[in-house]
Design a protein around this motif. Structure first.
Motif, PDB file in Angstrom:
ATOM      1  N   SER A  35      -3.357  -7.584  -3.223  1.00  0.00           N
ATOM      2  CA  SER A  35      -2.688  -7.603  -1.914  1.00  0.00           C
ATOM      3  C   SER A  35      -3.178  -6.467  -1.027  1.00  0.00           C
ATOM      4  O   SER A  35      -3.399  -6.658   0.163  1.00  0.00           O
ATOM      5  CB  SER A  35      -1.181  -7.484  -2.074  1.00  0.00           C
ATOM      6  N   ILE A  36      -3.352  -5.298  -1.629  1.00  0.00           N
ATOM      7  CA  ILE A  36      -3.797  -4.166  -0.816  1.00  0.00           C
ATOM      8  C   ILE A  36      -5.222  -4.422  -0.317  1.00  0.00           C
ATOM      9  O   ILE A  36      -5.561  -4.101   0.819  1.00  0.00           O
ATOM     10  CB  ILE A  36      -3.691  -2.841  -1.609  1.00  0.00           C
TER      11      ILE A  36
ATOM     12  N   ALA B 121       0.512  -5.825   3.145  1.00  0.00           N
ATOM     13  CA  ALA B 121       0.188  -6.006   1.729  1.00  0.00           C
ATOM     14  C   ALA B 121       1.462  -6.301   0.939  1.00  0.00           C
ATOM     15  O   ALA B 121       1.484  -7.167   0.057  1.00  0.00           O
ATOM     16  CB  ALA B 121      -0.476  -4.751   1.178  1.00  0.00           C
TER      17      ALA B 121
ATOM     18  N   VAL C  71       4.394  -2.152  -2.816  1.00  0.00           N
ATOM     19  CA  VAL C  71       3.783  -3.475  -2.908  1.00  0.00           C
ATOM     20  C   VAL C  71       4.363  -4.245  -4.098  1.00  0.00           C
ATOM     21  O   VAL C  71       4.548  -5.459  -4.047  1.00  0.00           O
ATOM     22  CB  VAL C  71       2.250  -3.357  -3.016  1.00  0.00           C
TER      23      VAL C  71
ATOM     24  N   TRP D 169      -7.390  -1.069   0.694  1.00  0.00           N
ATOM     25  CA  TRP D 169      -7.675  -0.587  -0.654  1.00  0.00           C
ATOM     26  C   TRP D 169      -8.529   0.669  -0.664  1.00  0.00           C
ATOM     27  O   TRP D 169      -8.202   1.644  -1.343  1.00  0.00           O
ATOM     28  CB  TRP D 169      -8.333  -1.707  -1.474  1.00  0.00           C
TER      29      TRP D 169
ATOM     30  N   GLN E 138      -6.476  -7.402   0.236  1.00  0.00           N
ATOM     31  CA  GLN E 138      -6.316  -8.413   1.285  1.00  0.00           C
ATOM     32  C   GLN E 138      -5.940  -7.772   2.610  1.00  0.00           C
ATOM     33  O   GLN E 138      -6.329  -8.230   3.666  1.00  0.00           O
ATOM     34  CB  GLN E 138      -5.213  -9.411   0.895  1.00  0.00           C
ATOM     35  N   ALA E 139      -5.122  -6.744   2.519  1.00  0.00           N
ATOM     36  CA  ALA E 139      -4.657  -6.079   3.730  1.00  0.00           C
ATOM     37  C   ALA E 139      -5.665  -5.050   4.224  1.00  0.00           C
ATOM     38  O   ALA E 139      -5.352  -4.251   5.111  1.00  0.00           O
ATOM     39  CB  ALA E 139      -3.310  -5.426   3.491  1.00  0.00           C
TER      40      ALA E 139
END
Lengths: 298, 342, 258
Positions: free
Chosen positions: C134-135, C166, C112, C141, C137-138
């Motif tokens: 980002s993780i 991500a 990432v 997490w 968001q994807a």
């Protein structure tokens, strides 16, 4: 009846091909056997330690000295210097060929590298002797152009094709999807090469380098003709050296059959064989490790 | 450039549009050539127009770095070409005058300071051909076993390790083995047979490798089709697989021969002699050989300087022989690959 | 209902786009707008040019030799095929998720962080922050937070694909191109990605190529149907799937060919 005969024939052929395929191993075993058979007797006269670490190689003096340390140093140092040239040039050429060159240029440059590989070693040695040596002598103001530096350059160009071809294969087999992913994130082509492609191809490139070094350390004619032939530990890169293969080739003709000198030369052969055997085992290990774990080597 | 991106990241703007506008402003600032002109941005810009536009977004440092390194890589590749060119140039420039009909068809005279190299040419051809006749069947059969019969296992791994190690054995060690085994133990003496056998062992990995490659490239559908018609495995291999792979295998064979033709160290103790006035009459005769002749003239002769033209001439003949065979193999293979792609 | 939150701002416009592989014309005068904060689905049978078109949008086709592009594609009124445009920068602004998950053979974190690092971000805290964001968001997490420094290749296919999303999000692109992102995934992973697309459209303009008609219907606001290198029809997804204007479209959607 016919059926069983066919079956029998098929089975027979299977064993026949298997038998032939084992030729390579048998040859390797025979080489080992005969090298040791003809080389080991020297250790009745000289201890292994004295042989390996002895500083004096005077095989024809009376009493004779069989210390190959200067020869080992000669081989190792000439190989290392050549590696300083061949590794960067070989790997960079591989990068150029697999990642940068247009397909038209690649069609031209690749055969050039292959032709370089096919030049007979005696020709490269001859070239080093008659062209490079006088050139070095004139331009660097040194006693002899036949020295470690000259031999290293010649060896470098002999190992570049090995390093280049195998590295290129490794680079080429990095999945295009990885390169695309990197480019799509806004990396430049160069950044993609450095941060994605090279790391992913690292073990293949290591294999290439080791095999290249192995070729350089075992190469005979170049060091025989160009390295200068002095059996002493070199003090500068412009000193002449006498690497292991050169000694064998130069002295075998004059060594009395099954005399101490003869045994000693075979013992040098053993040392050389062990060197390259280790290199090859490492290379094999690296390339297999790569294959087994796929991309997850980082 | 570095600052730019992190700065954008820090201000953490949500709206992409706004962020983009700011980015344009940042990008434009250092670039005096400025924005693209309105007419160009409005009209559907033709290719000509596009060519004239100056870079707007230009990651100067990163692009420069890439430019620099790509040129470095390109130069590295060119160094190899240059090396080949220089070697060939000196050999041809100094060697072509020595070459004549006499040079190619006469034996050496006057303590090898004059005359030709016919015995060397004949000797080298005998050795290479002999080596080929020995290693080719063994190599091809080994490859057939590995590709067509063997299933991956300890044995195959051992065989492969054996082959790769055999390929790595230094040529002079092959020479030692040839001397102790063929020449002495099997009492062949210094002879074409001993030399050819030694060279054959050396070229075995090359031939196995090339054959395996060729067999691999035969589509599995050929085998399936043949087996599906009731052919046995052996029939399939002999009638379908081998013919399809033949060009590739032959290419490997040529490469193998050319490699043995140029080798010196393995024949030094097993086949080659300094001087022999006669052409060989049987495989138990010793011979002169091109590579060894170059070595001898260049290092051990009494008149090294006098025979220099002969040395160059011999080297040129050897190079022509070896490179010629390689070139044929390379061109042949290139054509083959094109065909496969079609 | 859908129309109400449609902001009709074109983010990307393609105008009369022709694309050639050598002499073969793969795309024939494509003109289409992609609106801000909308999901557009590109559908059509294999070889219809939808993927080729997608790869024109971030100039990924540049990697292939012997291609030629005519016409224009503008992002915020900027022609992306003008030589003035730095492709590297363009690709940073337009993220891409590929058909098969293609994580780098590095750790999850490194994957990432990669885009940030090549784009010159050096601040460690910032990188860590953005990686986490980002993780999250994807929607990955919770599954990976304990093993950020393990190899990404140890993840399942669905997780790998979300990691790739991500990775694309980390450089904060404006547009997200997705080339059949679920074709290699199982239904549960597919559902997760689809939910993700739904949340992501708040922030991004998304263009997705898909083979899966239901997926197009579920995820997109606008659908464009490609056939034989031509754009046959584009319109609101509801319309396209209920009463398409063209016969070809109807035939494809109802499964009569393709």
């Amino acid at each position: 009846m016919i059926h069983s005969f066919t079956k029998f024939k098929e089975k027979l052929m299977n064993y026949f091909f298997l038998l032939v395929a084992t030729t390579s191993i048998s040859i390797l075993a025979m080489i080992t056997l005969f090298l040791f058979k003809e080389g080991l007797p020297i250790f009745e006269k000289v201890g292994i330690k004295a042989f390996i670490f002895g500083n004096y190689w005077y095989p024809t003096a009376d009493p004779a000295h069989f210390g190959i340390f200067p020869l080992i140093i000669g081989s190792v140092s000439v190989t290392l210097i050549s590696a300083l040239i061949s590794i960067p040039l070989g790997v960079m050429t591989a990068i150029y060929l697999s990642e940068i060159a247009s397909s038209r240029l690649r069609e031209i440059v690749k055969p050039v590298v292959e032709l370089l590989a096919s030049l007979p070693s005696v020709v490269i040695g001859f070239f080093g002797m008659v062209i490079v040596a006088p050139f070095l002598q004139d331009h660097f103001n040194i006693a002899t152009g036949l020295n470690m530096f000259n031999a290293a350059i010649m060896l470098a160009f002999m190992s570049i094709p090995t390093i280049c071809t195998i590295s290129e294969d490794a680079l080429y087999s990095v999945p295009a999807s990885l390169k695309e992913a990197s480019l799509a994130l806004g990396a430049t082509s160069f950044e993609t090469i450095v941060k994605v492609t090279l790391p992913a191809a690292l073990s293949g490139i290591s294999t290439a380098i080791i095999l290249g070094l192995s070729r350089a350390i075992g190469e005979t004619m170049v060091v025989l003709m160009v390295a200068g032939g002095a059996a002493m530990v070199p003090g500068s890169i412009f000193d002449p050296v006498r690497p292991l293969p050169g000694s064998i080739a130069a002295e075998m003709a004059e060594a009395p059959y099954r005399g101490d000198h003869y045994y000693a030369l075979f013992a040098i052969g053993i040392v050389l064989f062990i060197f390259t055997f280790c290199f090859n085992i490492i290379a094999d290990y690296l390339s297999n490790k790569y294959r087994q774990t796929g991309d997850a080597t980082l | 450039m570095n600052v730019k991106v992190s700065a954008i990241n820090i201000d953490g703007m949500k709206n992409p549009e706004e962020r983009y506008l700011q980015e344009i402003r940042r990008e434009k600032a250092p670039d005096p050539t400025g924005p693209i002109s309105e007419s160009e941005s409005q009209t559907a810009s033709s290719l000509e127009n596009r060519k004239q536009q100056k870079p707007l977004f230009f990651n100067k440092k990163r692009t420069l770095l890439q430019h620099l390194f790509f040129n470095l890589f390109r130069s590295a590749a060119m160094v190899n070409a240059l090396a080949l060119f220089i070697i060939l140039y000196f050999m041809i420039a100094n060697g072509w005058r020595a070459i004549s009909i006499d040079f190619l068809t006469q034996p050496p005279r006057e303590m090898m300071t004059q005359g030709g190299i016919l015995p060397c040419i004949v000797g080298t051809l005998c050795l290479s051909l002999g080596a080929f006749l020995i290693s080719f069947p063994i190599g091809v059969s080994s490859a057939i076993y590995l590709q067509e019969y063997a299933s991956e296992g300890a044995l195959v791994r051992a065989i492969r390790l054996g082959i790769s190690n055999l390929a790595g054995v230094p040529s002079v060690v092959f020479g030692l083995f040839g001397l102790s085994f063929f020449v002495t133990y099997l009492k062949m003496g210094v002879s074409i047979l001993a030399g050819a056998l030694t060279l054959a062992l050396m070229s075995l990995p090359v031939i196995i490798g090339a054959t395996e490659e060729a067999l691999k490239s035969v589509p599995a559908t050929y085998r399936e089709a043949s087996l599906g018609l009731g052919a046995t495995k052996l029939q399939t291999i002999l009638r379908v697989v081998l013919p399809a792979a033949a060009p590739g295998i032959l290419t490997g064979g040529i490469l193998g021969i050319s490699r043995t033709a140029g080798e010196t160290a393995p024949i030094m103790f097993t086949a080659a002699v300094f001087f022999s006035p006669n052409l060989p009459r049987s495989i138990f005769d010793e011979v002169m050989a091109l590579p060894y002749h170059i070595y001898v003239l260049a290092t051990a002769g009494t008149e090294i300087e006098v025979t220099r033209p002969l040395q160059y001439g011999t080297a040129l003949v050897l190079i022509s022989l070896v490179l010629g065979m390689n070139l044929i193999a390379i061109l042949f293979r290139a054509r083959l690959r094109k065909k496969m792609r079609r | 209902m859908k129309a109400s939150h449609m902001t009709q701002t074109p983010k990307i416009t393609a105008h009369n786009l022709n694309f050639y592989y050598g002499k073969v014309k793969a795309l024939d005068s494509i003109s289409i707008d992609f609106n801000l904060n909308q999901v557009t689905a590109l559908i059509g049978p294999s070889g219809c040019g939808k993927s080729t078109f997608l790869r024109c949008l971030n100039r990924m086709n540049d990697l292939i030799t012997g291609i030629r592009v005519e016409g224009e594609i503008k992002i915020d009124d900027q022609d992306i095929y003008a030589p003035a445009v730095d492709v590297v920068n363009l690709r940073r602004r337009i993220g891409m998720v590929f058909q098969k998950p293609n994580p780098f053979p590095k750790t999850i974190f490194e994957n990432v962080a990669y885009g940030l690092k090549v784009n010159g971000v050096t601040d460690k805290n910032l990188i860590a922050e953005r990686v986490e964001k980002s993780i999250r968001q994807a929607a990955l997490w919770e599954e990976v937070k304990e093993r950020l420094h393990d190899s990404a290749l140890g993840l399942s296919g669905g997780q790998q694909q979300r990691l790739c999303i991500a990775r694309a999000l980390a450089v904060e692109p404006e547009v997200l191109l997705m080339d059949e992102p679920c074709s290699a995934l199982d239904p549960i992973a597919t559902q997760k990605i689809e939910e993700l697309i739904h949340t992501l459209k708040e922030t991004y303009t998304i263009i997705i190529v898909t083979h899966n008609m239901q997926q197009a219907a579920r995820t997109s606001d606008v659908t464009a149907f490609f056939y034989m290198g031509k754009l046959i029809e584009a319109g609101e997804t509801d319309t396209i799937f209920t009463k398409p204007a063209k016969r070809r479209t109807e035939e494809y959607i109802t499964g009569r060919f393709g």
